[in-house]
Design a protein around this motif. Structure first.
Motif, short mmCIF file in Angstrom:
data_model
loop_
_atom_site.label_atom_id
_atom_site.label_comp_id
_atom_site.label_asym_id
_atom_site.label_seq_id
_atom_site.Cartn_x
_atom_site.Cartn_y
_atom_site.Cartn_z
N GLY A 127 0.89 -1.31 -0.05
CA GLY A 127 -0.11 -0.10 -0.12
C GLY A 127 0.70 1.27 -0.04
O GLY A 127 0.58 2.24 -0.85
N VAL A 164 -4.61 1.25 -6.33
CA VAL A 164 -3.93 2.03 -5.15
C VAL A 164 -3.10 3.32 -5.34
O VAL A 164 -3.26 4.11 -4.90
CB VAL A 164 -3.21 0.85 -4.12
CG1 VAL A 164 -2.81 1.61 -3.06
CG2 VAL A 164 -4.19 -0.10 -3.97
N MET A 170 -5.01 -0.26 1.89
CA MET A 170 -4.62 -1.72 1.63
C MET A 170 -4.87 -2.70 2.70
O MET A 170 -5.21 -3.74 2.44
CB MET A 170 -2.65 -1.85 1.35
CG MET A 170 -2.63 -2.98 0.40
SD MET A 170 -3.09 -2.63 -1.38
CE MET A 170 -3.58 -4.17 -1.69
N CYS A 227 -8.79 -3.21 2.63
CA CYS A 227 -9.08 -3.98 1.48
C CYS A 227 -8.51 -5.53 1.64
O CYS A 227 -9.21 -6.43 1.13
CB CYS A 227 -8.20 -3.64 0.28
SG CYS A 227 -8.90 -2.11 -0.62
N ASN A 243 -7.15 -7.60 -6.13
CA ASN A 243 -7.20 -6.61 -7.25
C ASN A 243 -8.62 -6.22 -7.28
O ASN A 243 -9.04 -4.95 -7.40
CB ASN A 243 -6.94 -7.39 -8.33
CG ASN A 243 -5.63 -6.28 -9.11
OD1 ASN A 243 -5.40 -5.42 -8.83
ND2 ASN A 243 -5.01 -6.97 -9.89
N THR A 297 -9.69 -3.75 -4.29
CA THR A 297 -9.02 -2.27 -4.45
C THR A 297 -9.94 -1.33 -5.16
O THR A 297 -9.87 -0.18 -4.83
CB THR A 297 -7.62 -2.42 -4.94
OG1 THR A 297 -7.54 -3.19 -5.94
CG2 THR A 297 -6.74 -3.24 -3.77
N GLY A 340 -12.05 1.49 -3.51
CA GLY A 340 -11.43 2.62 -3.77
C GLY A 340 -12.18 3.63 -4.91
O GLY A 340 -12.05 4.90 -4.75
#
Length: 342
Positions: free
Chosen positions: A71, A269, A301, A304, A320, A323, A327
């Motif tokens: 992250g 990220v 991170m 997640c 994947n 995130t 996000g």
């Protein structure tokens, strides 16, 4: 003075949030471990069940540390790229490093059938995949560094990086076309990213690489602030632009390349976190942005990772996907909120 006090409060909240998420990431999962037992395990105290201690030390703690490294590293490399190219859509993989890593892994996984059986076993091991990913991203890095020395225009380097990415993606597409269903499945799982399955020795290597990248990034704070007003202004301030650009590209390459090698290509990220930091602290000063991006990247991170573990279920979702799902709406909401207050 008011801004300084506000920033101090925000950093304290971020530090507490990071600690909370770190312990929550270790505590939550398919097996719920009480926080007091997590704390006892980390401080050498008595844990109620020996199986809990084994899970913490061998699975949850390495995963949480990897989440912090991934992250923070991807977020900082995204910040560097957005400032260098003065492009809000630039991310850590804009130089084609992720595509280079994918090409290396694709050659190993999708081309393993052409190798002798003993070489195929070595190539498809976790170390073989990490090595292939590292070689792929390193090759692209060397090409970008060579090109950057010959080009004066920074935007031209961005275009070259995108072209490298397109070229390597095309080769991967050709390899996938001639691959079996089993090979495609292995490659797809790698491309989804993973924070688990890292031993303590590999975490040590990743920590070393990320530390070097972060030190180079911290050393570039003044040049980054100078670049906010453009290349010509930075040069008029006495900045050695070519040297600064080379260090920024090298720092990004170490961070993004090493993280992709060990955790796979983790999206979003690096692109989104710098925007979250800028909108929260309402500043373009990289002295503040460096640390705020570092904290936000680690916290997001870890969060997640908690969601991907599906606490209470024996299912782990691809990091994947999580995130991006979490996000993207956050960034959209922050941008809309900022516009409404203007």
């Amino acid at each position: 003075m008011a801004n300084k006090k506000r920033n101090t409060i925000l950093f304290v909240i971020l530090a507490l949030g990071l600690l909370l998420m770190f312990f929550a990431s270790i505590s939550l999962g398919s097996v719920l471990i009480p926080v007091k037992d997590v704390f006892a395990s980390l401080t050498g105290g008595h844990v109620e069940k020996s199986t809990w201690e084994y899970i913490i030390i061998n699975y949850r703690l390495p995963k949480a540390i990897t989440a912090v490294l991934v992250g923070s590293g991807l977020s900082i490399s995204g910040l560097l790229m957005q400032t260098l190219f003065r492009n809000p859509l630039a991310g850590p993989y804009v130089l084609g490093l992720s595509s280079g890593a994918s090409l290396g892994v694709a050659f190993v996984i999708l081309g393993a059938g052409f190798l002798p059986s003993f070489l195929s076993v070595i190539a498809l091991s976790s170390y073989g995949i990490v090595l292939a990913s590292t070689l792929g991203s390193t090759l692209v890095l060397l090409l970008v560094l060579v090109v950057s020395q010959r080009l004066r225009d920074t935007m031209a380097i961005l275009i070259v990086g995108l072209m490298f990415g397109s070229f390597t993606t095309a080769i991967v597409s050709v390899l996938t076309y001639f691959s079996t269903a089993e090979q495609l499945q292995k490659f797809t799982f790698w491309s989804m990213g993973s924070l688990g399955n890292l031993s303590w020795s590999t975490i040590g290597i990743l920590t070393f690489c990320v530390a070097i990248g972060l030190l180079l990034s911290a050393n570039s704070i003044k040049p980054l602030n100078a670049l906010l007003l453009g290349e010509n202004y930075a040069k008029s301030m006495g900045l050695n632009f070519k040297r600064a650009r080379l260090i920024i590209i090298f720092a990004t390459s170490i961070l993004a390349g090493s993280i992709t090698a060990f955790a796979g290509p983790i999206a979003f990220v690096g692109l989104a976190v710098p925007h979250i930091a800028k909108l929260t602290f309402q500043t373009s000063n990289h002295t503040i942005l460096f640390w705020s991006t570092l904290f936000f990247g680690s916290i997001i991170m870890l969060f997640c990772d908690i969601v991907s573990q599906m606490p209470g279920f024996n299912v782990t979702l691809p990091i994947n996907a999580i995130t991006s799902i979490i996000g993207a709406p956050v960034v959209i909401w922050l941008l809309v909120r900022k516009r409404n207050f203007q």
